[in-house]
Write an enzyme that holds these catalytic residues in place. Structure first.
Site, short mmCIF file in Angstrom:
data_model
loop_
_atom_site.label_atom_id
_atom_site.label_comp_id
_atom_site.label_asym_id
_atom_site.label_seq_id
_atom_site.Cartn_x
_atom_site.Cartn_y
_atom_site.Cartn_z
N TYR A 11 2.63 -8.12 15.91
CA TYR A 11 2.82 -7.34 15.23
C TYR A 11 3.24 -5.99 15.80
CZ TYR A 11 2.09 -2.96 11.37
OH TYR A 11 2.18 -1.83 11.12
N GLN B 73 0.89 -1.65 0.21
CA GLN B 73 -0.17 0.11 0.11
C GLN B 73 0.17 1.21 0.15
OE1 GLN B 73 -2.86 0.84 3.63
NE2 GLN B 73 -3.33 2.37 2.33
P1 NAD Z 1 1.30 -3.87 2.74
O1 NAD Z 1 1.15 -5.11 3.12
O2 NAD Z 1 0.47 -3.20 1.99
O3 NAD Z 1 2.75 -4.63 1.76
C1 NAD Z 1 4.30 -4.95 2.06
C2 NAD Z 1 4.83 -5.91 0.98
O4 NAD Z 1 6.22 -6.25 1.99
C3 NAD Z 1 3.93 -6.70 0.35
O5 NAD Z 1 4.00 -6.19 -0.93
C4 NAD Z 1 4.43 -7.75 0.44
O6 NAD Z 1 4.77 -8.81 -0.70
C5 NAD Z 1 5.87 -7.18 0.93
N1 NAD Z 1 6.99 -8.59 1.37
C6 NAD Z 1 6.20 -9.61 2.53
N2 NAD Z 1 7.00 -10.80 2.76
C7 NAD Z 1 8.53 -10.19 2.45
C8 NAD Z 1 10.21 -10.05 2.18
N3 NAD Z 1 9.55 -11.95 3.08
N4 NAD Z 1 10.46 -9.37 1.41
C9 NAD Z 1 10.17 -7.98 1.07
N5 NAD Z 1 9.00 -8.05 0.59
C10 NAD Z 1 7.84 -8.64 1.50
O7 NAD Z 1 1.91 -3.10 4.12
P2 NAD Z 1 2.25 -2.03 3.79
O8 NAD Z 1 0.45 -1.07 4.28
O9 NAD Z 1 2.49 -0.82 2.53
O10 NAD Z 1 2.96 -0.86 4.61
C11 NAD Z 1 4.48 -1.29 5.01
C12 NAD Z 1 5.17 -0.81 6.27
O11 NAD Z 1 4.98 0.67 6.87
C13 NAD Z 1 5.27 -1.80 7.39
O12 NAD Z 1 6.26 -2.25 7.81
C14 NAD Z 1 3.36 -1.66 8.36
O13 NAD Z 1 3.75 -1.63 9.46
C15 NAD Z 1 4.07 -0.09 8.17
N6 NAD Z 1 2.91 0.70 8.75
C16 NAD Z 1 1.87 0.47 7.48
C17 NAD Z 1 0.33 1.71 8.05
C18 NAD Z 1 -0.73 1.76 6.85
O14 NAD Z 1 -1.60 1.85 7.65
N7 NAD Z 1 -0.13 0.70 5.80
C19 NAD Z 1 0.92 1.90 8.56
C20 NAD Z 1 1.61 1.75 9.64
C21 NAD Z 1 2.83 0.78 9.55
C1 AKB Z 2 -2.82 -2.06 11.18
O1 AKB Z 2 -4.06 -2.08 11.11
O2 AKB Z 2 -1.87 -3.42 10.42
C2 AKB Z 2 -2.15 -1.12 9.83
C3 AKB Z 2 -1.10 0.02 11.36
C4 AKB Z 2 -1.86 1.12 11.82
O3 AKB Z 2 0.02 -0.05 11.56
N1 AKB Z 2 -2.95 -0.01 8.67
#
Ligand code: NAD
Ligand code: AKB
Length: 318
Positions: free
Chosen positions: A142, A12
């Site tokens: 997580y 995302q």
């Molecule tokens: P996502 O789940 O949309 O994307 C994660 C990506 O990581 C996927 O494309 C997946 O294929 C890839 N992946 C999984 N295992 C892997 C591996 N072993 N090696 C390489 N790639 C791998 O996550 P996101 O929402 O884009 O989040 C990205 C980061 O931001 C994460 O660390 C997440 O914890 C953090 N984050 C996201 C949010 C949110 O709301 N989206 C909020 C807080 C923190």
């Molecule tokens: C989740 O809901 O796991 C993420 C985050 C807030 O880290 N969107």
């Protein structure tokens, strides 16, 4: 100009962060990577893409050396809901990934961006105006990996002088790529359902208050922190940042102002509700504001109008 590797680039955040970084620094200076392959014509047409499993020291090191990378945006992770379904995999990917990225950064002199989350807090954390430094006893795998990642990034900075930086993102709302299995995903799904069916069945209760942010603000925060003068930063990692705090009921009311006849129903998923209830209602992002000038542009109303407009245009094309 930095030479960048983005892990988890097809998720995302990565989908839009790669585009923003390429726009800013040039397409050939940003290597997107993931363990999934991109849709044909999407990434390789506009810049380099590598298959990199972040849990493989060899693969991370190989990509960094081959492309002469000096900055890693480490996004690869399993999110909260998926993590509870597969806690062992979540530990392996989330902890194995950040540890290997930091080791390669130490050996190759790279800077690292690590996104933590409001999930790094738990039920014993003060829920209202959660301070930058406070009790962190998360109850999800997580959240455990996010606190551990924050501490490991601080350690690598203190012990090995690696330039680690990071934020605690709230739930992120976006219209380009779908969210990857988190607790806050409802705040994206609701827009798709509002446009397609004028109704949404929400898995969280009407009063579940959580911090949220629109993706353009999240991208700007990421780039601004990575470009901030290091001398300004008292904290390095895990800056609290937020843009809005709302409940499902408040989001539904906002959407109903623009989508005639929109109806919200509630079918609470107890496991998801338990996770959401363990997170803060509203975090205090004063340190990010004072140390590197963080200031969000989108509140609930502005985000809702923009999401509906852009998603309607996207769905009408598909
Ligand atoms: P996502 O789940 O949309 O994307 C994660 C990506 O990581 C996927 O494309 C997946 O294929 C890839 N992946 C999984 N295992 C892997 C591996 N072993 N090696 C390489 N790639 C791998 O996550 P996101 O929402 O884009 O989040 C990205 C980061 O931001 C994460 O660390 C997440 O914890 C953090 N984050 C996201 C949010 C949110 O709301 N989206 C909020 C807080 C923190
Ligand atoms: C989740 O809901 O796991 C993420 C985050 C807030 O880290 N969107």
């Amino acid at each position: 100009m930095p030479k960048i590797l983005v892990t988890g680039a097809l998720g995302q955040i990565g989908t839009e962060l790669v585009a923003a970084l390429r726009e800013r620094y040039g397409a050939d200076r940003v290597v997107a990577s993931d363990i999934r392959m991109p849709t044909r014509g999407r990434h390789e047409a506009v810049g380099p893409f590598d298959f990199v499993d972040c849990t493989s020291l060899h693969q991370v090191r190989e990509a960094v050396n081959r492309h002469r990378v000096d900055t890693i945006y480490h996004l690869a992770a399993l999110l909260s809901a998926v993590g509870e379904e597969k806690p062992q995999v979540a530990w392996d990917v989330n902890m194995g990934g950040i540890y290997r990225v930091l080791e390669v950064a130490r050996q190759s002199g790279c800077a690292v961006f690590f996104p933590s989350s409001i999930a790094a807090f738990g039920p014993s954390t003060p829920a209202e105006m959660t301070p930058q430094e406070t009790i962190q006893r998360p109850t999800t795998i997580y959240g455990v990996t996010k606190v551990s990642g924050e501490l490991l990034c601080d350690y690598y900075h203190r012990r090995f002088a690696v330039d680690t930086r990071g934020v605690r993102f709230p739930g992120l709302i976006s219209h380009v790529a779908l969210p990857g299995g988190g607790t806050t995903d409802y705040a994206v799904e609701i827009f798709y359902e509002a446009i397609r069916n004028r109704r949404y069945r929400c898995p969280l209760g009407p009063d579940t208050r959580l911090d949220m942010m629109y993706m353009p603000d999240a991208l700007r925060a990421t780039i601004e922190l990575m470009e901030a003068d290091a001398a300004q930063l008292v904290h390095r990692n895990s800056f609290n940042i937020t843009a809005m705090s709302f409940t499902p009921e408040e989001l539904a009311a906002q959407i109903a102002r623009h989508v005639d006849g929109f109806k919200m129903e509630y079918e609470i998923e107890p496991e998801l509700q338990k996770i959401a209830d363990s997170w803060p209602d509203r975090i205090d992002d004063g340190e990010a504001r004072s140390q590197w000038g963080w200031n969000p542009e989108y509140d609930l109303e502005r985000m809702t109008v923009d999401m509906l407009e852009r998603l309607e245009a996207k769905l009408s094309r598909s």
